[in-house]
Motif scaffolding. Structure first.
Motif, mmCIF file in Angstrom:
data_model
loop_
_atom_site.group_PDB
_atom_site.id
_atom_site.type_symbol
_atom_site.label_atom_id
_atom_site.label_comp_id
_atom_site.label_asym_id
_atom_site.label_seq_id
_atom_site.Cartn_x
_atom_site.Cartn_y
_atom_site.Cartn_z
ATOM 1 N N ALA A 32 28.674 41.633 49.497
ATOM 2 C CA ALA A 32 30.047 41.518 49.813
ATOM 3 C C ALA A 32 30.800 43.447 49.588
ATOM 4 N N GLN A 33 31.567 43.109 50.473
ATOM 5 C CA GLN A 33 32.279 44.921 50.207
ATOM 6 C C GLN A 33 33.292 44.384 49.579
ATOM 7 N N VAL A 34 33.549 44.748 47.637
ATOM 8 C CA VAL A 34 33.583 44.138 46.969
ATOM 9 C C VAL A 34 35.447 45.302 46.475
ATOM 10 N N THR A 35 36.410 44.505 46.208
ATOM 11 C CA THR A 35 37.477 44.953 46.346
ATOM 12 C C THR A 35 38.238 44.831 44.252
ATOM 13 N N ILE A 36 38.459 44.989 43.559
ATOM 14 C CA ILE A 36 39.130 44.675 42.334
ATOM 15 C C ILE A 36 40.711 45.492 41.954
ATOM 16 N N VAL A 37 40.593 44.922 41.329
ATOM 17 C CA VAL A 37 42.166 44.498 41.283
ATOM 18 C C VAL A 37 42.368 44.995 39.495
ATOM 19 N N GLY A 38 43.339 45.699 39.107
ATOM 20 C CA GLY A 38 43.507 46.502 37.311
ATOM 21 C C GLY A 38 44.299 46.893 36.975
ATOM 22 N N ARG A 39 45.339 47.104 35.348
ATOM 23 C CA ARG A 39 45.963 47.391 35.650
ATOM 24 C C ARG A 39 46.105 49.025 34.821
ATOM 25 N N SER A 40 45.233 49.465 34.190
ATOM 26 C CA SER A 40 44.681 50.654 34.704
ATOM 27 C C SER A 40 43.696 51.753 34.786
ATOM 28 N N ALA A 41 44.041 52.527 35.465
ATOM 29 C CA ALA A 41 43.747 53.174 36.611
ATOM 30 C C ALA A 41 42.296 53.624 36.054
ATOM 31 N N ASP A 42 42.001 54.016 34.238
ATOM 32 C CA ASP A 42 40.688 54.607 34.279
ATOM 33 C C ASP A 42 40.170 53.059 33.643
ATOM 34 N N LYS A 43 40.171 51.863 33.778
ATOM 35 C CA LYS A 43 39.488 50.564 33.749
ATOM 36 C C LYS A 43 38.656 50.209 34.684
ATOM 37 N N VAL A 44 39.643 50.583 35.994
ATOM 38 C CA VAL A 44 39.844 49.882 36.933
ATOM 39 C C VAL A 44 38.216 51.126 37.918
ATOM 40 N N ASP A 45 38.530 52.483 37.546
ATOM 41 C CA ASP A 45 37.465 53.682 37.987
ATOM 42 C C ASP A 45 35.914 53.286 37.460
ATOM 43 N N ALA A 47 35.497 50.543 35.985
ATOM 44 C CA ALA A 47 34.447 49.096 36.051
ATOM 45 C C ALA A 47 33.952 49.353 37.284
ATOM 46 N N VAL A 48 34.419 49.906 39.392
ATOM 47 C CA VAL A 48 33.647 50.511 40.458
ATOM 48 C C VAL A 48 32.756 51.283 40.091
ATOM 49 N N THR A 49 32.421 51.913 39.310
ATOM 50 C CA THR A 49 31.536 52.635 39.157
ATOM 51 C C THR A 49 30.087 51.938 38.357
ATOM 52 N N ALA A 50 30.859 50.285 37.496
ATOM 53 C CA ALA A 50 30.112 49.920 36.819
ATOM 54 C C ALA A 50 28.711 49.293 38.468
#
Length: 264
Positions: A32-45, A47-50
């Motif tokens: 699947a092509q996944v989009t995640i949502v989070g409140r912190s830009a650093d944490k989102v970035d 998580a995307v890298t992981a």
């Protein structure tokens, strides 16, 4: 069984760590092509890298928004108008004596744990229905069935989530869109590990000993006799999102280690 979600667009809220990140990773690994949502830009970035590293791909994206608010849900929908798979994982919890849970605490718990999923499902379900295929999941908890005395508001919010999911499954009956809840039990997330570490320090035991004590004292009916890993919970969620799970809808899918004392 080979689960192939190639060509499917998935959205996972509360996905910068813990169960949400594990689900997002599992969906990406399944294609699947996944989009995640989070409140912190650093944490989102991060998580995307992981996810990219774990799934060996580069098409995961992140949205920085507080999906626990109406404005945050609007931001998510504006940036991602349609999805095939919606995982409403966002949630908060915290122990508090019932008599000390004020109206604001109740309201926050219901807004984040219930209304976030309601708002997103209300939008995305229509597109799924029109296409004739979709998967919606609400991540609930065994606490929905065993309301904890130390956090009644949390258990009530998770019970409400299951009511929403069952009702929405009826609304979408026969459309090719399934709606289910997933019920984890104690899971070794970052938050849970921190809680166990703090309790262990207070009682002068190791984290491993405290985990066992926590289960003995708070979840004595567990059959698993340990905390689950986020990946173990994610495995069930990924299956429920698959084409193979087409006959599973309106269900409360338990991955709580047998804590719930029921054969139903």
């Amino acid at each position: 069984m080979q689960i192939d979600l190639s060509g499917k667009q998935a959205l996972v809220t509360g996905a910068t760590g813990g169960i949400g990140l594990a689900i997002a990773t599992g969906l990406a690994q399944a294609g699947a092509q996944v989009t995640i949502v989070g409140r912190s830009a650093d944490k989102v970035d991060n998580a995307v890298t992981a996810i990219h590293q774990a799934a060996n791909r580069s098409d995961c994206r992140g949205i920085v928004a507080d999906a626990g608010t109406a404005q945050g849900c609007h931001t998510v929908i504006e940036q991602l108008p349609a999805v095939d798979i919606l995982i409403n994982n966002l949630g908060i919890y915290g122990g508090c004596e019932f008599f000390d849970i004020d109206d604001d605490a109740w309201e926050e718990m219901l807004q984040v744990n219930v209304m976030s999923g309601v708002r997103l499902a209300r939008h995305y379900a229509k597109g799924m229905r029109d296409k004739g295929w979709g998967r919606i999941q609400f991540i609930s908890s065994e606490s929905a069935l065993n309301i904890p005395s130390e956090m009644v508001h949390y258990g009530v919010s998770k019970a409400a989530v299951q009511g929403v999911a069952r009702g929405l499954a009826k609304v979408l009956a026969g459309t090719g869109v399934t709606v289910n809840t997933v019920l984890p039990g104690p899971t070794r997330t970052e938050g849970a590990q921190q809680m166990i570490a703090e309790m262990a320090a207070e009682r002068g035991v190791t984290a491993e000993e405290m985990e066992a004590l926590f289960l003995q004292e708070n979840r004595p009916s567990t059959l698993l006799k340990r905390f689950a890993s986020p990946e173990e919970v994610a495995n069930l969620s990924v299956y429920a999102a698959s084409k193979q799970a087409s006959a599973t809808t309106g269900a409360a899918l338990r991955v709580e280690g047998g804590i719930v004392e029921s054969i139903a």
